[in-house]
Design a protein around this motif. Structure first.
Motif, PDB file in Angstrom:
ATOM      1  N   GLN A 108      37.050  57.056  40.859  1.00  0.00           N
ATOM      2  CA  GLN A 108      38.140  56.109  40.555  1.00  0.00           C
ATOM      3  C   GLN A 108      38.125  54.937  41.535  1.00  0.00           C
ATOM      4  O   GLN A 108      38.333  53.792  41.153  1.00  0.00           O
ATOM      5  N   ILE A 109      37.823  55.242  42.803  1.00  0.00           N
ATOM      6  CA  ILE A 109      37.742  54.172  43.809  1.00  0.00           C
ATOM      7  C   ILE A 109      36.568  53.248  43.472  1.00  0.00           C
ATOM      8  O   ILE A 109      36.687  52.029  43.506  1.00  0.00           O
ATOM      9  N   ASN A 110      35.431  53.848  43.102  1.00  0.00           N
ATOM     10  CA  ASN A 110      34.254  53.049  42.751  1.00  0.00           C
ATOM     11  C   ASN A 110      34.524  52.153  41.539  1.00  0.00           C
ATOM     12  O   ASN A 110      34.060  51.023  41.467  1.00  0.00           O
ATOM     13  N   SER A 112      37.592  51.076  40.404  1.00  0.00           N
ATOM     14  CA  SER A 112      38.599  50.026  40.588  1.00  0.00           C
ATOM     15  C   SER A 112      38.202  49.043  41.695  1.00  0.00           C
ATOM     16  O   SER A 112      38.683  47.913  41.722  1.00  0.00           O
ATOM     17  N   SER A 114      39.052  48.930  44.693  1.00  0.00           N
ATOM     18  CA  SER A 114      39.968  48.870  45.838  1.00  0.00           C
ATOM     19  C   SER A 114      40.950  50.031  45.746  1.00  0.00           C
ATOM     20  O   SER A 114      41.245  50.513  44.647  1.00  0.00           O
ATOM     21  N   ALA A 115      41.429  50.472  46.890  1.00  0.00           N
ATOM     22  CA  ALA A 115      42.356  51.613  46.911  1.00  0.00           C
ATOM     23  C   ALA A 115      42.989  51.751  48.277  1.00  0.00           C
ATOM     24  O   ALA A 115      42.492  51.204  49.268  1.00  0.00           O
ATOM     25  N   LEU A 117      43.459  54.464  50.934  1.00  0.00           N
ATOM     26  CA  LEU A 117      42.830  55.761  51.199  1.00  0.00           C
ATOM     27  C   LEU A 117      43.711  56.641  52.079  1.00  0.00           C
ATOM     28  O   LEU A 117      44.472  56.136  52.900  1.00  0.00           O
ATOM     29  N   THR A 125      35.230  58.093  54.813  1.00  0.00           N
ATOM     30  CA  THR A 125      34.825  56.684  54.805  1.00  0.00           C
ATOM     31  C   THR A 125      34.660  56.174  56.232  1.00  0.00           C
ATOM     32  O   THR A 125      33.659  55.526  56.565  1.00  0.00           O
ATOM     33  N   SER A 183      43.350  50.630  53.782  1.00  0.00           N
ATOM     34  CA  SER A 183      43.032  50.020  52.473  1.00  0.00           C
ATOM     35  C   SER A 183      41.555  49.679  52.422  1.00  0.00           C
ATOM     36  O   SER A 183      41.010  49.133  53.374  1.00  0.00           O
TER      37      SER A 183
END
Ligand code: AMP
Ligand code: MG
Length: 365
Positions: A108-110, A112, A114-115, A117, A125, A183
């Protein structure tokens, strides 16, 4: 897949002894009161002998499971609940971290780009960024566009053209990850892949949980990632085989050590495909986009931390023997065994004294 459990018969000898001595106390009291002492004494002695034999070797709790695209084996000298804790933790992280699974948080992060975390993904990360910097980019958590181009996530293998590589390489590199506190923003087309550290992170998390629960010994084998906790109850060393790259179900050598360690192997033999008689494996050089160093068959790292060991095993495979040796000389948190395609073996000093079953050259500082 649900784990297959097997049970322990005598996991808590102390409770057994407590009950046994309470039983004996009552037994003797009754014997003194009612006579017939000798006969009852004999029964007691036989019972003690039986209990001591049973308690001298406690059996581990064991489970086999399939997660993170690999077959795993867990052995815990503890309670059944500890085993469930570990298998649940592995499945939880698997659901979170698989770049190939469109339902995972990482996907989902990949998608969108941005996220915000938190928890494991934030830790991973941050760790990945620092490990990438430490290894000069040989370990690169943004390698996923290349991994996809080669067709590894869904076994749709493809040898890319130079043009395809040139289009994809600009998406790879930690400079495309922008962190602002917790973020994250990824440049367009950049995608994260924790495949090179997820199993090591999971193994370390499990061992931490077991330690918190007071478990004194465990052996976790998550594919090429082995993690030990404590000392084996029989007092002997952990003997961990290093897979023979030409015949991975057999060991080419073994490392023997005591205590809690991570032993992680990265090898081209673990995942590859053949096309027109050429073999292409899954560990990619982020600089070229091609499978890394073809003279190494595998790199095994011995280290205190599972996640670091996992990142290093991938990174040192990418570096190749010479650069990896120079890297080892600058660090003091790990040792390594290198197996070359021609089956010659090199071991850094710390591993050399623990290695047996093969001939090898010692790498000194
Ligand atoms: P490992 O088996 O730990 O060496 O990790 C291999 C996996 O990590 C591959 O299947 C890819 O998903 C990913 N990967 C491949 N090359 C790299 C690299 N240079 N840096 C980080 N991850 C990589
Ligand atoms: Mg790795």
């Amino acid at each position: 897949m649900r784990p297959v459990y097997s049970n322990t018969h005598l996991s808590n000898c102390q409770i057994l002894f407590d009950s046994f001595f309470r039983f004996c106390y009552t037994f003797f009291k009754i014997s003194f009161e009612f006579g017939d002492l000798m006969k009852k004494l004999m029964i007691c002695i036989v019972l003690i002998a039986l209990l001591l034999t049973g308690c001298s070797v406690s059996e581990p709790e064991e489970a086999d499971l399939y997660a993170m695209d690999t077959l795993m084996k867990i052995k815990i000298w503890g309670e059944h609940e500890d085993l469930v804790l570990v298998t649940d933790e592995i499945h939880r992280l698997d659901l979170l971290l698989s770049a190939a699974d469109s339902g995972s948080l990482l996907s989902q992060i990949n998608l969108s780009g941005s996220a915000e975390l938190s928890g494991d993904i934030l830790t991973l990360t941050q760790d990945a960024l620092s490990l990438s910097e430490k290894t000069g980019g040989a370990f690169d958590p943004t390698v996923y566009p290349l991994v996809r181009l080669w067709g590894f996530p869904d076994d749709a293998y493809h040898v890319p053209t130079q043009e395809e590589l040139d289009e994809t390489l600009p998406l790879v590199g930690t400079e495309h990850i922008h962190m602002d506190g917790s973020s994250i923003t990824l440049d367009k087309g950049t995608m994260l892949d924790f495949g090179a550290i997820a199993k090591g992170y999971a193994a370390q998390q499990c061992v931490n949980l077991l330690e918190e629960n007071g478990v004194e010994a465990a052996l976790l084998s998550l594919g090429g990632n082995v993690q030990t906790l404590g000392t084996k109850p029989d007092g002997t060393a952990w003997n961990i085989g290093i897979a023979d790259p030409d015949n991975p179900s057999q060991a080419i050598a073994q490392l023997s050590f005591f205590g809690s360690k991570a032993l992680v192997t990265s090898g081209g033999y673990q995942r590859f495909f053949e096309f027109n008689g050429v073999s292409y494996h899954h560990i990619l050089d982020p600089k070229t986009g091609m499978p890394a160093d073809q003279t190494l068959a595998s790199v095994t790292i011995l280290c205190d931390n599972g996640e670091v060991a996992d990142a290093y095993s991938t990174a040192l495979f990418v570096m190749g023997l010479e650069e990896a040796t120079e890297f080892w000389k600058t660090q003091n948190d790990f040792d390594a065994v290198f197996i070359m395609k021609d089956r010659t073996i090199y071991a850094t000093e710390g591993c050399a004294e623990l290695l047996s079953g093969c001939e090898f050259t010692v790498i000194k500082r």
